[in-house]
Design a protein around this motif. Structure first.
Motif, mmCIF file in Angstrom:
data_model
loop_
_atom_site.group_PDB
_atom_site.id
_atom_site.type_symbol
_atom_site.label_atom_id
_atom_site.label_comp_id
_atom_site.label_asym_id
_atom_site.label_seq_id
_atom_site.Cartn_x
_atom_site.Cartn_y
_atom_site.Cartn_z
ATOM 1 N N ALA A 1 0.806 -1.215 0.000
ATOM 2 C CA ALA A 1 0.000 0.000 0.000
ATOM 3 C C ALA A 1 0.840 1.265 0.000
ATOM 4 N N SER A 2 2.114 1.148 0.357
ATOM 5 C CA SER A 2 3.005 2.316 0.379
ATOM 6 C C SER A 2 3.948 2.369 -0.825
ATOM 7 N N SER A 3 3.739 1.471 -1.771
ATOM 8 C CA SER A 3 4.628 1.399 -2.926
ATOM 9 C C SER A 3 4.529 2.658 -3.790
ATOM 10 N N GLY B 1 -1.789 -3.499 -2.847
ATOM 11 C CA GLY B 1 -1.556 -3.428 -1.408
ATOM 12 C C GLY B 1 -2.749 -2.858 -0.657
ATOM 13 N N LYS B 2 -3.372 -1.837 -1.217
ATOM 14 C CA LYS B 2 -4.562 -1.260 -0.586
ATOM 15 C C LYS B 2 -5.722 -2.241 -0.601
ATOM 16 N N MET B 3 -5.827 -2.996 -1.672
ATOM 17 C CA MET B 3 -6.861 -4.034 -1.742
ATOM 18 C C MET B 3 -6.666 -5.049 -0.628
ATOM 19 N N GLU B 4 -5.423 -5.525 -0.449
ATOM 20 C CA GLU B 4 -5.147 -6.475 0.616
ATOM 21 C C GLU B 4 -5.506 -5.896 1.976
ATOM 22 N N ALA B 5 -5.124 -4.638 2.208
ATOM 23 C CA ALA B 5 -5.403 -3.999 3.497
ATOM 24 C C ALA B 5 -6.904 -3.899 3.764
ATOM 25 N N ALA B 6 -7.671 -3.610 2.718
ATOM 26 C CA ALA B 6 -9.124 -3.505 2.871
ATOM 27 C C ALA B 6 -9.733 -4.849 3.243
ATOM 28 N N LEU B 7 -9.218 -5.923 2.654
ATOM 29 C CA LEU B 7 -9.733 -7.256 2.963
ATOM 30 C C LEU B 7 -9.324 -7.686 4.371
ATOM 31 N N ILE B 8 -8.112 -7.381 4.768
ATOM 32 C CA ILE B 8 -7.658 -7.705 6.120
ATOM 33 C C ILE B 8 -8.526 -6.993 7.153
ATOM 34 N N ALA B 9 -8.910 -5.758 6.848
ATOM 35 C CA ALA B 9 -9.745 -4.972 7.766
ATOM 36 C C ALA B 9 -11.132 -5.571 7.945
ATOM 37 N N GLN B 10 -11.545 -6.429 7.022
ATOM 38 C CA GLN B 10 -12.852 -7.081 7.145
ATOM 39 C C GLN B 10 -12.858 -8.207 8.183
ATOM 40 N N LYS B 11 -11.675 -8.588 8.647
ATOM 41 C CA LYS B 11 -11.535 -9.579 9.734
ATOM 42 C C LYS B 11 -12.193 -10.925 9.397
ATOM 43 N N LEU C 1 -8.472 -15.751 5.678
ATOM 44 C CA LEU C 1 -8.202 -14.902 4.506
ATOM 45 C C LEU C 1 -6.881 -15.360 3.899
ATOM 46 N N THR C 2 -6.958 -15.949 2.717
ATOM 47 C CA THR C 2 -5.766 -16.421 2.024
ATOM 48 C C THR C 2 -5.475 -15.494 0.857
ATOM 49 N N ILE C 3 -4.320 -14.855 0.895
ATOM 50 C CA ILE C 3 -3.892 -13.934 -0.159
ATOM 51 C C ILE C 3 -2.750 -14.589 -0.913
ATOM 52 N N VAL C 4 -2.932 -14.837 -2.202
ATOM 53 C CA VAL C 4 -1.861 -15.444 -2.989
ATOM 54 C C VAL C 4 -1.188 -14.363 -3.830
ATOM 55 N N ARG C 5 0.130 -14.424 -3.849
ATOM 56 C CA ARG C 5 0.921 -13.409 -4.554
ATOM 57 C C ARG C 5 1.808 -14.072 -5.619
ATOM 58 N N PRO C 6 1.218 -14.408 -6.755
ATOM 59 C CA PRO C 6 2.020 -15.050 -7.803
ATOM 60 C C PRO C 6 2.946 -14.071 -8.508
ATOM 61 N N SER C 7 3.991 -14.617 -9.078
ATOM 62 C CA SER C 7 4.860 -13.848 -9.964
ATOM 63 C C SER C 7 4.166 -13.766 -11.328
#
Length: 214
Positions: free
Chosen positions: A116-118, A127-137, A141-147
Motif C-alpha cells: 500500500a506504500s509502494s 496493497g490497498k486491496m489487501e489492506a481492505a480485505l484484512i480490515a474485514q476480519k 483470509l488467504t492472499i496469494v501473490r504469484p509472480s
C-alpha cells in the motif's frame, strides 16, 4: 460439502480454477457471476450482467468459500480509475457480498510486490486491496501473490510478451508460475486451510502447494 462463489472466472487463473471446482467432489454448488455469459457448465450458476456488481447481487444462496480471481492491468483497463475499479472496488464488493451470504474463507489473487506504500501504482492498488480485505476480519483470509503468470490468453499482455523469457529463469518468488498451479494451490488451501486468520502465500510457496510438497 462446500458452497462456492468465484469472481474472475473468465480470466486466466479463474478459468483454471472454475474447471477444477466443477470436478471437485467436496464442492456441491458454484456461483460464478460474470459480465459475459459463460459457456454452459454442469452445476454452475452463472448470473451475468454488463456490470459485474449487478451480476454479483444476483447470488443469494449461502456461501462457504469465496474465490476472487479478478485482475487486469492499467493498459487493459484503459485508465487509472478503471483499474482501481476492477482490482480494488470489485474485489472488495466480492468479499462483502460473500460475507453477507455466510462465507468464512476468502481466497484472493493479489500480486508479488503488493504494498500500500509502494511508489508504483499497480503494487500500491494491490496493497490497498489487501489492506481492505484484512480490515474485514475474515476467519480465514488467504492472499496469494504469484509472480508473472504463464498460460494461454486470448489476448496476450504486452509486458508478458516482453519479460516472460526472463521470468522463466529467475529464482524463488521471482520465477514465473503457471496459472494452473496458482489455481491448484488456491483450491488446496481453500479446502484445507493451513492456518486461521491472514495467510499470505508467495509465488514459490504456491508452486510447492501445487506439487503437493507443502
Amino acid at each position: 460439502m462446500s458452497q462456492v462463489l468465484i469472481t474472475g472466472a473468465t480470466g486466466l487463473v479463474g478459468g483454471y480454477l472454475l474447471r477444477m471446482l466443477i470436478q471437485e467432489r467436496k464442492v456441491n454448488y458454484i456461483a460464478a457471476p460474470t459480465r459475459r455469459p459463460l459457456a454452459a457448465m454442469p452445476g454452475v450458476f452463472n448470473p451475468h450482467a454488463p456490470k459485474l456488481s449487478d451480476a454479483l447481487a444476483q447470488v443469494c444462496d449461502p456461501i462457504d468459500i469465496v474465490f476472487c480471481c479478478l485482475g487486469t492491468t492499467r493498459r487493459e483497463a484503459g485508465s487509472k480509475e478503471a483499474f482501481v475499479h476492477a482490482d480494488y472496488a470489485l474485489v472488495v464488493d466480492t468479499a462483502l457480498r460473500a460475507k453477507k451470504l455466510g462465507a468464512k474463507h476468502l481466497v484472493v489473487v493479489s500480486s508479488m510486490g503488493a504494498n500500500a506504500s509502494s511508489p508504483f501504482f499497480y503494487n500500491k492498488v494491490k496493497g490497498k486491496m489487501e489492506a481492505a480485505l484484512i480490515a474485514q476480519k475474515w476467519e480465514h483470509l488467504t492472499i496469494v501473490r504469484p509472480s508473472m503468470l504463464l498460460g494461454h490468453r486470448d489476448k496476450r499482455r504486452f509486458n508478458e510478451s516482453i519479460f516472460a523469457p526472463l521470468f522463466r529463469i529467475f529464482p524463488g518468488n521471482w520465477k514465473s508460475i503457471h496459472a494452473r498451479d496458482v489455481a491448484r494451490a488456491m483450491l488446496k488451501e481453500a479446502l484445507s486451510p493451513s492456518q486461521e486468520g491472514v495467510n499470505i502465500i508467495p509465488s514459490a510457496k504456491l508452486r510447492e502447494l501445487a506439487r503437493g510438497e507443502a
